[in-house]
Write a protein that holds these residues in place. Sequence first.
Motif: not given
Length: 228
Positions: A16-21, A34-39, A90-95, A123-125
Amino acid sequence: MSFSFQISMTQDELKTLVGQAALHYVEAGSIVGVGTGSTVDKFIDALAASGIKVAGAVSSSVRSTERMKGLGIPVLDAAEVQRLGVYIDGADEIDHGGHMIKGGGAALTREKIVADLAERFVCIADESKLVQALGKFPLPVEVIPMAAAQIARRFADLGGVATLRAGVVTDNGCHILDVTGLQITQPRAFEADVNQWPGVVTVGVFARNRANVCLLGTAEGVKTLRFD
Ligand code: 5RP
């Protein structure tokens, strides 16, 4: 005597925090990717509640399209748009270089198409997604169904184990292989190579379309990682 406080937040609250940011990157009157996922769902909800009037959104999935339409955000066809200022996903992993694994929600192909239209990928994660090297999260690969067995054999040659994601048909009518056992140390070369294999629609490594910025939800608040 000194006291220290640790604010513990759930993964859902961090999303929620990063979605707002991410609203900080959205300009009124612009078209946003706009991407896809719970974030991203949190971002869509925040955008709808914010009062920022966008000209529209280009969506990466049926799921996000339905959510946005339900909240009154106009959705445009990708073919109507030449360039986007920003793509938020969002992402599943980010390096630490902004390379990502994506596709946990099976939307990787459309995500890469919309990301490719954008000047900047934000990216929001939550912090659990930040890794030293990509590959712990099973790598999603969208494939043409008749090629799945041959592609699985190619991954076996690289030391990977590919499993067909049961019961999943993508928005493009294809299948998903999830590949474990890979350590992806050269994401850009790996992405270019696997994308050449016959029957691969999209590999879930986002290196050519890596993130420019990551808004990372942590117990100390949102950290901004910049990669360019
Ligand atoms: C969907 C994706 C998502 O961005 C990724 O799976 C992260 O999802 P979530 O925000 O639900 O953790 O790539 O295909």
